[in-house]
Enzyme design. Structure first.
Site, mmCIF file in Angstrom:
data_model
loop_
_atom_site.group_PDB
_atom_site.id
_atom_site.type_symbol
_atom_site.label_atom_id
_atom_site.label_comp_id
_atom_site.label_asym_id
_atom_site.label_seq_id
_atom_site.Cartn_x
_atom_site.Cartn_y
_atom_site.Cartn_z
ATOM 1 N N ASP A 89 68.428 -85.074 -25.464
ATOM 2 C CA ASP A 89 69.395 -84.063 -25.012
ATOM 3 C C ASP A 89 70.691 -84.697 -24.522
ATOM 4 O O ASP A 89 71.412 -84.108 -23.716
ATOM 5 C CB ASP A 89 68.779 -83.179 -23.935
ATOM 6 N N ARG A 92 66.627 -74.100 -16.648
ATOM 7 C CA ARG A 92 67.810 -73.318 -16.271
ATOM 8 C C ARG A 92 68.516 -72.693 -17.473
ATOM 9 O O ARG A 92 69.463 -71.926 -17.323
ATOM 10 C CB ARG A 92 68.770 -74.198 -15.468
ATOM 11 N N TYR A 137 71.548 -53.474 -59.581
ATOM 12 C CA TYR A 137 70.227 -53.196 -59.033
ATOM 13 C C TYR A 137 69.849 -51.761 -59.390
ATOM 14 O O TYR A 137 70.627 -50.844 -59.161
ATOM 15 C CB TYR A 137 70.270 -53.389 -57.513
ATOM 16 N N TYR A 191 83.153 -54.957 -55.861
ATOM 17 C CA TYR A 191 81.954 -55.760 -55.690
ATOM 18 C C TYR A 191 81.560 -56.387 -57.019
ATOM 19 O O TYR A 191 81.271 -55.680 -57.988
ATOM 20 C CB TYR A 191 80.801 -54.891 -55.185
ATOM 21 N N ARG A 228 84.566 -39.746 -70.040
ATOM 22 C CA ARG A 228 85.345 -38.682 -69.411
ATOM 23 C C ARG A 228 84.532 -37.398 -69.438
ATOM 24 O O ARG A 228 83.841 -37.105 -70.419
ATOM 25 C CB ARG A 228 86.656 -38.408 -70.173
ATOM 26 N N LEU A 288 63.225 -89.175 -26.690
ATOM 27 C CA LEU A 288 62.489 -88.366 -25.713
ATOM 28 C C LEU A 288 62.956 -86.915 -25.791
ATOM 29 O O LEU A 288 64.106 -86.606 -25.475
ATOM 30 C CB LEU A 288 62.695 -88.927 -24.306
ATOM 31 N N ALA A 289 62.075 -86.057 -26.228
ATOM 32 C CA ALA A 289 62.480 -84.677 -26.497
ATOM 33 C C ALA A 289 61.451 -83.685 -25.958
ATOM 34 O O ALA A 289 61.258 -82.614 -26.500
ATOM 35 C CB ALA A 289 62.679 -84.485 -27.996
ATOM 36 N N ASN A 331 91.074 -58.987 -65.564
ATOM 37 C CA ASN A 331 91.703 -58.204 -64.507
ATOM 38 C C ASN A 331 90.772 -57.074 -64.078
ATOM 39 O O ASN A 331 90.382 -56.230 -64.897
ATOM 40 C CB ASN A 331 93.027 -57.624 -65.004
#
Lengths: 463, 463, 463
Positions: free
Chosen positions: A111, A15, A394, A373, A447, A8-9, A384
């Site tokens: 419930d 409230r 992206y 990232y 560089r 039963l739902a 490393n």
């Protein structure tokens, strides 16, 4: 086993001050309805019908997307009591008579989330063994106030009496109605014909069926659940917070029994499906959601969130948020790390502070120590990363992958403009933007021209 | 003071579901055994013998590396009761007779962590003053259930009766055995000869010695500790969580008494040795471990972890994790900062968000505001770091130091390739990779060629 | 309404171990005195005099800077009891007689923070209606121990009896003095003449006025507050922690009633003035301070701190710290984000991990996904920031602004050296330091020379 369940739902939960149907409010991140449905499924009840009502489309949408068996639904347009709700399923119930001579149905409140497999299975056994028309699932509680009491005479159930109708003697009865009941479908269909809205609310009460069946000579039984919490529901946000708190502590207690270490459970939340090995240690503020497994010897926390992740043995995750990813053995990560969906962190990798990994594989013993990232990348073993490395995945229109082979050394503040491949044991110099592939063992360096302007600060100050 | 202590630490803790000996389970990050040993040391008992048993090598290894006095150990190969455990130390106990005519020994449970200095000292005084053969350390508790009761007649102790053997009248006795006892070593050695495994467990119970000595005319005394918690131990993970919670609140309460401000203690954990000045404020989620001192007026938290750190006056640390470092006065750090071992942050320095400092000195009033890694560096006073600065301290083989002199200004996204020295009041331009020293007052700048390609976005969109 | 209030705030709070006057200790980040003053103001009492004493300058300074009506103050140099404190305000009280024929004054304790508007208003009505000389604000409590009991005979108040002077029969009286009282100023001035320090402390007790006025034939009344917490104060840090905890839970409960969702309140702190819409969800470790409003559907937490911020609808803020800023609708931020004062984050913007925004406007649907600092910037709509972007807003002497127009694409690790303008739909290439304006639609790129040195790693290893 042809047994089925009707949940039963249809309720609103006024409230709660929300447009969500009441059974859709969440306990530890899952709707109460889900707790009920999955308890049925664990007890091997797979034919389930949900009676929906208030904002039914929310329930439809949830049922459509949930894992597990598909549920039927019926709509209760007006809300006129629990008996009325069951009446809406009359056709569905009748259909069950075709495949079995005397099928049973378990009626549950959508419930009341703490119904459990054991209670369902054992009450079913009692129901069947007794050849009962109805078997009420009850609990004995210290404080029965507010609940319907189970009134018996000479061991036989006379009926369920609601709080407002109690005599003084009945008030002390500690056995209460959980709201869950097994019915013989035939008997239920008979009782539904007889339930009348003869009460101040003008509602059809399912509990009236007890008296009706008893009067008609049917056998009425009860099963006292050891789990007092089967009776609990929430009518407002305070109640919901209380149920969350109970659920939270129940689950932590279960893991404590299994040998998991918690030294302070403040802010800790462990979802229903989480599997933790003995000896795992969970620190304060840690939240484990969805499908999480963690291997022996791992220390998780503080303030770590894992959702749908598998973590291996002897990992240390400190202030990490990881989603839909795999973290293998002996991985250390944190503090302040985010691992986004689709990532695999292989054995012995180290992920340091302020690092984000997204949709990438990080090979064994690779170190990404700081402020980096790594996105859409395939990173080999023993690579490393310097500090401040960015995989530029992206270009404003499309996303591309970065490949970094075993043993490469990526200099600090390097930009790796994808698609790009850094060869085995290749180096990139600090501050370089790498737009083309780097051969195995080579150094790539970008560089500009470097100048020193003497006495710069003196001039600057004079300005 | 020739007194010594014998700590029983042979137990397994089967319900913990772990291979750790029970006394090695941790309360606030330290083994229960450590709590017991350090209480002895604070009470000036320095000759300690630990009876090890289950996975003894874990205890050996711990004792080898702990600070404090070295402990002797004896091995209890089979676990046959507390009396048996003491028997294993017979030789060690006998040895004490050589240096003193009537030495005493305190017998303690290695898994009852809340024994305290005052209880040890005062019970010793009672033991000595009474010329007792044995002095049981007891506590009076509201709920004695499960504990051995102290049965007395006319003020004399008759014995300790375990829960299972209690008469109805004895059940209400509120004085219980803590498990800790002072013995005259001579009397103890006598009693050990007499203890027999005449019980259902076939174990040697040390508590039998009370009756034995009493019967033999020895004086049996007791000392009621004011600290009810001396009786507490943990048999499972739930119990361990409970002890952690008690310890956590005890210590916070002590600091509250000393004038430290806590407004919400959720997730807060303050280690045993932490020293906080009056007026320090500790916010939620803060964990202080090991040897931490914090000066007046400092605000620590939220979610700050300090381990072996000294923090000066008027610091504000918000979401900081710092380890084995010194933070002087008026330092602000956070949110989201990690300070790794070997760092010194001098007066008035500011460490902003997403900054990592490792093994470096940061001079007075230096600002490292954002997204920066300073490692293996010696940074002077009033240096200003732009955002995204990286000290490139590792070339894939070796680590090198960076020196930055007073008043230097390090531009954003600068790489400082160590070894390198940035002179006094020198500048580096944003985006430069600095591979050589910069003289005092000079500006170092690295720039490539800059192009503007017009109408780029139009072309890109057409592609 | 000529009523006024006199707030006694001279106390020291010796057991707090601090130099702060007791009423200046904070509950949820605001001094207890502020709680009292603002309750008065909500009950429309605007003429307030504060009696200051211990370290009066702290109170002066606070009153000078607080929002709300200006308060008068009088100094109580020596602390000689509550009656003495009121005597210090004799002149101020007398002044009120000039503007009204029979003015009343509410006397309040500056360190009893839970006095509320309703209690003030209703007790004022009782006081006026009864024509009382004095109306004591009382509460009925389960455990009156330690509080002054209200002794009545035939419904008439005889006096207030302190704990130490109670007869056995009086000990059970559950109605206690809150310390707050309404007086007719005329009657009060009369009573002040009669109060004598005839007690062991040699202090002038304001409560003596009850007996004095009663004896002199004045009407003495009482008002029983429904809010038991009006009696609560704190004498030490433990008490202060307790008051914080009560305040914390009171406010959360109020929001639960309003339909706000909390699933675990560990570490959660919601300030007095915070406004939350129904359906907002607050997760563990979240702190909302000062003037905060949050719109429907937003999920705040975990570990999020908002101070003086407005947050719109359907935002998701995970591990964010934001101060004095505006966050519009549908914004997602976190984890690990800091938004500093003066920022506006417009609809649909996304702020990702390790991002700092300061004193900037971020336009609609703009994405700042990772490891970026945007300071002193005006950013348009649908701008995309790559990872590692820095707005270089400070040259060591001055700060400058950055302008980024709609649809621009800022490449990774770009330095935008302010003052600078990036045009509409302009691009900057990864790793570029942009020192001049970029026209609309253009690409700006800075590149050095790029070399590949083959076999670098072999040579490096040989060294």
């Amino acid at each position: 086993m042809p047994d089925c369940a009707l949940v039963l739902a249809g309720g609103k939960g006024a409230r709660m001050k929300s447009e969500l149907p009441k059974p859709m409010f969440e306990i530890l991140g899952e709707p109460m309805l889900e707790w009920v449905l999955s308890a049925c499924e664990r007890a091997e009840i797979t034919e389930i019908c949900v009676v929906k009502g208030y904002n039914a489309e929310v329930i439809d949408s949830y049922l459509e997307h949930r894992d597990g068996n598909k549920c039927d639904t019926v709509l209760q347009k007006e809300r006129m009591g629990t008996g009325h709700a069951v009446m809406m399923a009359r056709e569905w119930l009748s259909g069950k008579l075709e495949s079995s001579s005397d099928p049973n149905v378990l009626i549950l409140c959508g419930d009341a989330p703490f119904i459990d497999e054991k209670t369902i299975s054992e009450s079913r056994a009692v129901h069947r063994k007794g050849g009962n028309a109805v078997t009420i699932i009850t609990a004995k509680v210290d404080n029965p106030k507010g609940y319907g009491r189970i009134v018996k005479k000479d061991g036989n159930i006379l009926g369920i009496v609601e709080e407002t109708d109690l005599t003084d003697r009945q008030r002390d009865i500690s056995e209460i109605n959980s709201g869950a009941m097994w019915f013989s479908i035939k008997a239920l269909l008979y009782a539904l014909e007889e339930i009348k809205p003869n009460n101040s609310q003008n509602e059809y009460y399912l509990t009236d069926s007890i008296h009706i069946l008893s009067q008609a000579g049917y056998t009425v039984g009860s099963y006292i659940s050891e789990n007092e919490q089967v009776v609990l529901g929430a009518n407002d946000r305070k109640g919901l917070l209380r149920l969350n708190d109970i659920a939270r502590k129940n689950i932590i207690e279960r893991h404590l029994d299994d040998g998991v270490e918690f030294t302070c459970i403040d802010g800790v939340e462990v979802g229903r499906k989480v599997r933790l090995s003995p000896g795992v240690k969970i620190l304060q503020g840690t939240i484990l959601k969805g499908d999480v497994t963690i291997g022996k010897g791992s220390v998780i926390g503080v303030n770590t969130i894992l959702e749908n992740c598998s973590v291996g043995k002897n990992c240390v995750l400190n202030s990490v948020q990881a989603y839909d990813s795999v973290i293998c053995d002996n991985v250390t990560a944190g503090p302040f790390v985010r691992i986004r969906p689709g990532s695999i962190i292989e054995n012995g990798a180290k992920i340091g502070n302020f690092v984000e990994v997204k949709n990438s594989t990080i090979g064994e013993k690779t170190a990404i120590a700081h402020l980096t990232y790594v996105g859409d990348s395939d990173v080999g073993a023993e690579v490393n990363f310097g500090c401040g490395v960015v995989t530029v995945n992206y270009d404003g229109k499309n996303k591309y992958r970065t490949t970094i082979e075993d043993g490469a050394f990526i200099g600090c503040n390097t930009n790796l403009v994808a698609p790009v491949r850094i060869g085995k044991k290749a180096y990139t110099a600090a501050g370089s933007t790498i737009t083309g592939d780097v051969p195995d063992g080579a150094l790539a360096i970008e560089r500009g021209s470097t100048y020193i302007k003497d006495n710069y600060s003196d001039k600057k100050l004079k300005k």
